[in-house]
Write a protein that holds these residues in place. Sequence first.
Motif, PDB file in Angstrom:
ATOM      1  N   TRP A  23       0.842  -1.210   0.000  1.00  0.00           N
ATOM      2  CA  TRP A  23       0.000   0.000   0.000  1.00  0.00           C
ATOM      3  C   TRP A  23       0.880   1.263   0.000  1.00  0.00           C
ATOM      4  CZ3 TRP A  23      -5.198   1.162  -0.318  1.00  0.00           C
ATOM      5  CH2 TRP A  23      -6.092   0.096  -0.264  1.00  0.00           C
ATOM      6  N   SER A  47      -2.038 -11.743  -2.819  1.00  0.00           N
ATOM      7  CA  SER A  47      -1.404 -10.660  -2.057  1.00  0.00           C
ATOM      8  C   SER A  47      -1.830  -9.330  -2.663  1.00  0.00           C
ATOM      9  CB  SER A  47       0.120 -10.779  -2.133  1.00  0.00           C
ATOM     10  OG  SER A  47       0.548 -10.542  -3.466  1.00  0.00           O
ATOM     11  N   HIS A  48      -1.754  -8.286  -1.852  1.00  0.00           N
ATOM     12  CA  HIS A  48      -2.037  -6.945  -2.373  1.00  0.00           C
ATOM     13  C   HIS A  48      -1.018  -6.596  -3.450  1.00  0.00           C
ATOM     14  CE1 HIS A  48      -2.027  -2.483  -2.413  1.00  0.00           C
ATOM     15  NE2 HIS A  48      -3.324  -2.634  -2.192  1.00  0.00           N
ATOM     16  N   ALA A  51      -1.974  -8.445  -6.628  1.00  0.00           N
ATOM     17  CA  ALA A  51      -3.283  -8.009  -7.128  1.00  0.00           C
ATOM     18  C   ALA A  51      -3.219  -6.630  -7.776  1.00  0.00           C
ATOM     19  CB  ALA A  51      -4.307  -8.005  -5.986  1.00  0.00           C
ATOM     20  N   THR A  52      -2.236  -5.812  -7.366  1.00  0.00           N
ATOM     21  CA  THR A  52      -2.112  -4.458  -7.922  1.00  0.00           C
ATOM     22  C   THR A  52      -1.046  -4.388  -9.020  1.00  0.00           C
ATOM     23  OG1 THR A  52      -0.631  -3.993  -6.070  1.00  0.00           O
ATOM     24  CG2 THR A  52      -2.895  -3.212  -5.855  1.00  0.00           C
ATOM     25  N   GLY A 193      -6.615  -6.517   0.954  1.00  0.00           N
ATOM     26  CA  GLY A 193      -5.379  -7.068   0.403  1.00  0.00           C
ATOM     27  C   GLY A 193      -4.459  -7.712   1.411  1.00  0.00           C
ATOM     28  N   TRP A 330     -12.862  -3.284  -0.508  1.00  0.00           N
ATOM     29  CA  TRP A 330     -11.677  -3.735  -1.263  1.00  0.00           C
ATOM     30  C   TRP A 330     -11.772  -5.241  -1.529  1.00  0.00           C
ATOM     31  CZ3 TRP A 330      -7.687  -6.866  -2.237  1.00  0.00           C
ATOM     32  CH2 TRP A 330      -6.644  -6.400  -3.026  1.00  0.00           C
ATOM     33  N   TYR A 331     -12.081  -6.023  -0.498  1.00  0.00           N
ATOM     34  CA  TYR A 331     -12.149  -7.486  -0.679  1.00  0.00           C
ATOM     35  C   TYR A 331     -13.298  -7.876  -1.603  1.00  0.00           C
ATOM     36  CZ  TYR A 331      -8.731  -8.444   3.008  1.00  0.00           C
ATOM     37  OH  TYR A 331      -7.581  -8.520   3.750  1.00  0.00           O
ATOM     38  N   PHE A 334     -12.243  -7.381  -5.024  1.00  0.00           N
ATOM     39  CA  PHE A 334     -11.266  -8.400  -5.430  1.00  0.00           C
ATOM     40  C   PHE A 334     -11.951  -9.732  -5.717  1.00  0.00           C
ATOM     41  CE2 PHE A 334      -8.573 -12.038  -4.555  1.00  0.00           C
ATOM     42  CZ  PHE A 334      -7.503 -11.784  -5.398  1.00  0.00           C
ATOM     43  N   THR A 350      -7.259   0.481  -5.567  1.00  0.00           N
ATOM     44  CA  THR A 350      -6.386   0.902  -4.464  1.00  0.00           C
ATOM     45  C   THR A 350      -6.128   2.407  -4.524  1.00  0.00           C
ATOM     46  OG1 THR A 350      -5.347  -1.266  -4.271  1.00  0.00           O
ATOM     47  CG2 THR A 350      -4.026   0.613  -3.545  1.00  0.00           C
TER      48      THR A 350
END
Length: 371
Positions: A23, A47-48, A51-52, A193, A330-331, A334, A350
């Motif tokens: 983040w 993982s964040h 995922a980003t 995340g 956020w979840y 996702f 994000t």
Amino acid sequence: MFADSYTGRRIFITGHTGFKGSWLSAWLVRLGAVVRGYSDAVPTSPSHFAATNLADHIDDTRGDVRDRNGLTRAVQQFKPDIVFHLAAQALVRKSYDAPAETFETNMLGTLNALEAARRCDSVRALVVITSDKCYRNDEWVWGYRETDHLGGDDPYSASKGCAEIIAHSYIKSFFKDGPACATTRAGNVIGGGDWATDRIVPDCARAWAANTPVSVRSPWATRPWQYVLEPLSGYLHLGTRLLNGEKTAFSPHGQAYNFGPAADVNNTVAEITDALARHWPGFTAHTNADAHNGGKECTLLKLCCDKALAHLQWKATLDFEETLRYTAEWYRCFYKGEGGKTPRDMLDFTLGQIAAYCTAAELREQSWTRR
Ligand SMILES: NC(=O)c1ccc[n+]([C@@H]2O[C@H](COP(=O)([O-])OP(=O)(O)OC[C@H]3O[C@@H](n4cnc5c(N)ncnc54)[C@H](O)[C@@H]3O)[C@@H](O)[C@H]2O)c1
């Protein structure tokens, strides 16, 4: 927020593949910084970080913070203006299974980050991230202040207390004319995340995404829960001030800071699961409460954040409901994505949350100024 403080700056982040580091990297990319991350691995899947697709936006490197020469080389090659040291074995329960690894990573890793900063002329500031668990836990109702005893019974907490002592020794011994440096002690961080094991929000996200019940240890335990962007905004405020190199009475160099929610936000684990369920339509908080945590984690923990307010004008922005809403959204994005599909890239979402958080923080600051 932060105006142009980080635009074009070179930022070295250890632990950038972890929940908070990822983040922080995304936020710094948004601010126009040039980021190099240094971590041994991506700690979870999902993982964040993955995922980003952050690896496409920063200089993503692999290395162990226990390797002093390797870390020093990576810092010296990159020539950063500032280092954020987040890499750690960050789990209390794992620290019982792997105490030596926990102490090595958290103590030696911090020592090596300080040493690398000391040996690199470009570094003007260093922010060392420890934990609220660095305090000796007296199970009392007051918030811990930065002047309270360090300690910790479990290996994770003790290793973070040790990291504090090492950092302050370096500040006193070597950083009088060297990089400006401060340590930070944040409370329990939640947010989209995070997929670490043995943390309540990732446990809920995993279970509810599979429509299964979640087991809750110590449902009555309280923690200073806060959204991931809250302590990160504290780290960035602190970084800005350290980079300014100011020498005022409130100079943050050599200081430790707590970053936590408002004093009245100290909710139980059970309240977290209930609130998360409220913001996750279609799921119910069917929980199996497990009353036995084996005495492995403290039950009462709270931080006093008056010093961050006085020195840095930092204060948490989101209330408890907003914190859980941001997290659930956020979840949900996702796991479901638009049109029921998982989006390929969570970076936009994000960055959208970061933008919304900045707007909320600025509005809050304006309301203070008016008062
Ligand atoms: N998440 C929280 O609630 C919380 C609360 C207080 C403090 N903290 C602290 O904040 C920091 C980040 O926490 P997090 O939740 O993002 O943790 P995390 O477990 O998600 O990430 C840890 C990061 O450290 C890296 N790492 C671990 N061992 C390493 C090693 N030997 N060499 C190089 N890299 C290594 C991992 O690859 C990962 O990038 C940690 O220092 C943690 O102790 C976290």
